[in-house]
Design an enzyme around this catalytic site. Structure first.
Site, PDB file in Angstrom:
ATOM      1  CG  ASP A   1      20.603 -52.055  82.084  1.00 45.35           C
ATOM      2  OD1 ASP A   1      21.288 -51.668  81.340  1.00 45.35           O
ATOM      3  OD2 ASP A   1      19.687 -51.769  82.276  1.00 45.35           O
TER       4      ASP A   1
ATOM      5  CB  THR B   1      21.583 -47.114  76.154  1.00 51.16           C
ATOM      6  OG1 THR B   1      22.292 -46.624  77.099  1.00 51.16           O
ATOM      7  CG2 THR B   1      20.288 -47.339  76.683  1.00 51.16           C
TER       8      THR B   1
ATOM      9  CE1 TYR C   1       9.737 -52.327  58.056  1.00 50.71           C
ATOM     10  CE2 TYR C   1       8.469 -51.402  56.217  1.00 50.71           C
ATOM     11  CZ  TYR C   1       8.990 -51.613  57.526  1.00 50.71           C
ATOM     12  OH  TYR C   1       7.955 -51.384  58.294  1.00 50.71           O
TER      13      TYR C   1
ATOM     14  CD  GLU D   1      10.454 -56.389  58.621  1.00 47.51           C
ATOM     15  OE1 GLU D   1      11.076 -56.040  57.723  1.00 47.51           O
ATOM     16  OE2 GLU D   1       8.917 -56.084  59.121  1.00 47.51           O
TER      17      GLU D   1
ATOM     18  NE  ARG E   1      18.109 -40.143  72.482  1.00 43.16           N
ATOM     19  CZ  ARG E   1      18.747 -40.194  74.027  1.00 43.16           C
ATOM     20  NH1 ARG E   1      17.988 -40.724  74.748  1.00 43.16           N
ATOM     21  NH2 ARG E   1      19.411 -39.193  74.238  1.00 43.16           N
TER      22      ARG E   1
ATOM     23  CE  LYS F   1      21.401 -44.114  79.739  1.00 45.02           C
ATOM     24  NZ  LYS F   1      20.594 -45.252  79.167  1.00 45.02           N
TER      25      LYS F   1
HETATM   26  N1  DSN Z   1      16.777 -42.566  81.487  1.00 45.32           N
HETATM   27  C1  DSN Z   1      18.103 -42.965  81.699  1.00 45.32           C
HETATM   28  C2  DSN Z   1      18.960 -42.267  82.574  1.00 45.32           C
HETATM   29  O1  DSN Z   1      18.904 -41.107  82.613  1.00 45.32           O
HETATM   30  O2  DSN Z   1      19.493 -43.032  83.436  1.00 45.32           O
HETATM   31  C3  DSN Z   1      17.806 -44.485  81.836  1.00 45.32           C
HETATM   32  O3  DSN Z   1      17.203 -45.207  80.853  1.00 45.32           O
END
Ligand code: DSN
Length: 446
Positions: free
Chosen positions: A207, A234, A44, A46, A243, A237
């Site tokens: 984003d 994120t 933990y 925080e 993730r 990707k």
């Molecule tokens: N789910 C993602 C995508 O496939 O673009 C976006 O959050």
């Protein structure tokens, strides 16, 4: 044996034998996977580590133990890991600060809205149906119930409708202008949007979840170099990490314990407070460790080559599809992603096509096109991309093969109601060809 482990083995086989064309997926390295599956999950933490001295060498950061802003003891290792993640993310994206704690891209976006806006404030973002994202104001989200989202869209040519964006910005005076998309294949003109934002005094937010790896690899412009204040992403990707989410920002960095004034200079501090305690509890330190490893990989010269190859492959794939008569949104691609209008090209429904391709091991997703009559439940298109297959080492030869298989399958789908009605012998022949090609290119974790 717990059946969960058997199912994990089956999933490994599915990933090995098929080709992952979902543009938001990728395959992590052994090192990223091992950091994520580590004992750090037991801890933990925080709060935050110290933000001092993040410009120092990696050796110094990994050795130095500093006072922190945490609510639990036992943080000496976790602090140093999180500081390495923060310092690498800052270098990778030219940011003054990085918050590596968001559990996901959705959490990252929500924290930025919470940091800067009051309930009812206006946020100008791309319409989901035109390629935006659920968290950019879709009425089904919590954010849309709190803030007042206004949507811009794309032109007939598939580019951002900058004129509409400017008009709406001047009329509505939004608190945030948001650029960044999940089904968009062009490079945004960040400079143009930044100038619009300056006119109305809006926070400029990008984003970049889909293209963060391309930015890290130097083949896509970085919004933070064009006057944007905040970039969310994120990490799983094109960036090829675990993730999770990440927020980069420009501005003053200080103790998150100080209650800051709401100014653009204070954005990093406002964001830290909005992530914790504003919208999240304990950080996932095993995931943060894996983020640190992935950022380290992205800082290496090989990652540049990888990013270049993603785009080269996407262009080759688009070319192959165009030759077969597929109509592509925007006429092609400038990044990692291709959006195909299957309905207009071959009178085939996007969902049927997605399911048919699944049968042969080509995984992608049905996707609505701008002004799609079928909308989310019966979309006319499919969305695909090259980050994952490029990680496996595939190149233009394999892109041509994929375009050829996609053409064979789309012809079989014409006039058919369900994928169950497809010629099983032909399906099996293509499935074997896909599997043979896939097995030539092992996963990084094999
Ligand atoms: N789910 C993602 C995508 O496939 O673009 C976006 O959050």
């Amino acid at each position: 044996m717990d059946p969960v482990f058997k199912l994990i083995e089956e999933e490994k086989e599915r990933q090995r034998k098929g080709l992952e064309l979902i543009p938001s997926e990728n395959y992590v390295s052994k090192e990223v996977l091992s950091a994520m599956g580590s004992v750090l999950t037991n801890k933990y933490s925080e709060g935050y580590p110290s933000f001092k001295g993040l410009e120092k060498s990696e050796k110094e950061i990994s050795e130095e133990i500093l006072p922190n802003y945490r609510y639990y003891g036992g943080q000496r290792n976790v602090d140093r890991i999180e500081r390495l993640a923060i310092s690498r993310a800052m270098r990778l994206f030219h940011a003054d600060h990085a918050n590596v704690q968001p559990h996901s891209g959705a959490n990252a976006n929500e924290a930025v809205y919470f940091a800067w806006c009051e309930p009812g404030d206006k946020i100008l973002a791309m319409n989901l149906a035109h390629g935006g994202h659920l968290t950019h104001g879709s009425p089904v989200t919590r954010s849309a119930k709190i803030y007042n989202f206004i949507a811009y869209g794309v032109t007939k040519e598939g580019d951002i409708d900058y004129e509409q964006l400017e008009k709406l910005a001047l009329e509505e005076k939004p608190k945030i202008i948001l650029v960044g998309y999940s089904a968009f294949m062009k490079i945004p003109d960040f400079d143009r949007v930044a100038k619009i934002g300056e006119k109305v005094g809006a926070l400029l937010m990008a984003d970049m979840a889909h293209v963060a790896g391309l930015i890290a690899g130097g083949v896509h412009p970085n919004p933070l170099d064009y006057g944007f204040h905040v970039m969310t992403t994120t990490t799983h990707k094109t960036l090829r990490g675990p993730r999770g989410g990440l927020i980069l920002s420009k501005g003053n960095v200080a103790s998150p314990l100080r209650k800051p004034e709401k100014t653009l200079e204070n954005i990093p501090i406002l964001i830290d407070r909005a992530v914790f305690p504003g919208t999240q509890g304990g950080p996932l330190e095993h995931v943060i460790a894996a983020k640190a490893v992935a950022f380290g990989e992205a800082l290496k010269p090989e990652f540049r080559e990888y990013a270049e190859k993603i785009v080269e492959n996407a262009k080759a794939l688009a070319e192959g599809l165009l030759k077969h008569g597929f109509i592509l949104q925007g006429g092609g691609t400038e990044n990692h992603l291709v959006l195909v209008d299957v309905k207009q090209s071959f009178q085939v429904d996007g969902k049927l096509y997605e399911r048919a391709l699944d049968l042969v091991g080509l995984t992608l997703n049905a996707n609505a096109l701008p002004n799609d009559k079928g909308a989310a439940f019966k979309p006319s298109g499919v969305r695909l991309g090259t980050p994952a297959i490029t990680t496996r080492g595939m190149g233009v030869v394999e892109m041509k093969k994929i375009a050829d298989w996609m053409f064979e399958i789309v012809k079989m789908c014409q006039g058919v109601e369900s994928e169950k009605d497809l010629d099983k012998t032909k399906v099996e022949k293509i499935r074997k060809e896909v599997e043979e090609t896939a097995l030539e290119f092992p996963l990084p974790t094999d």
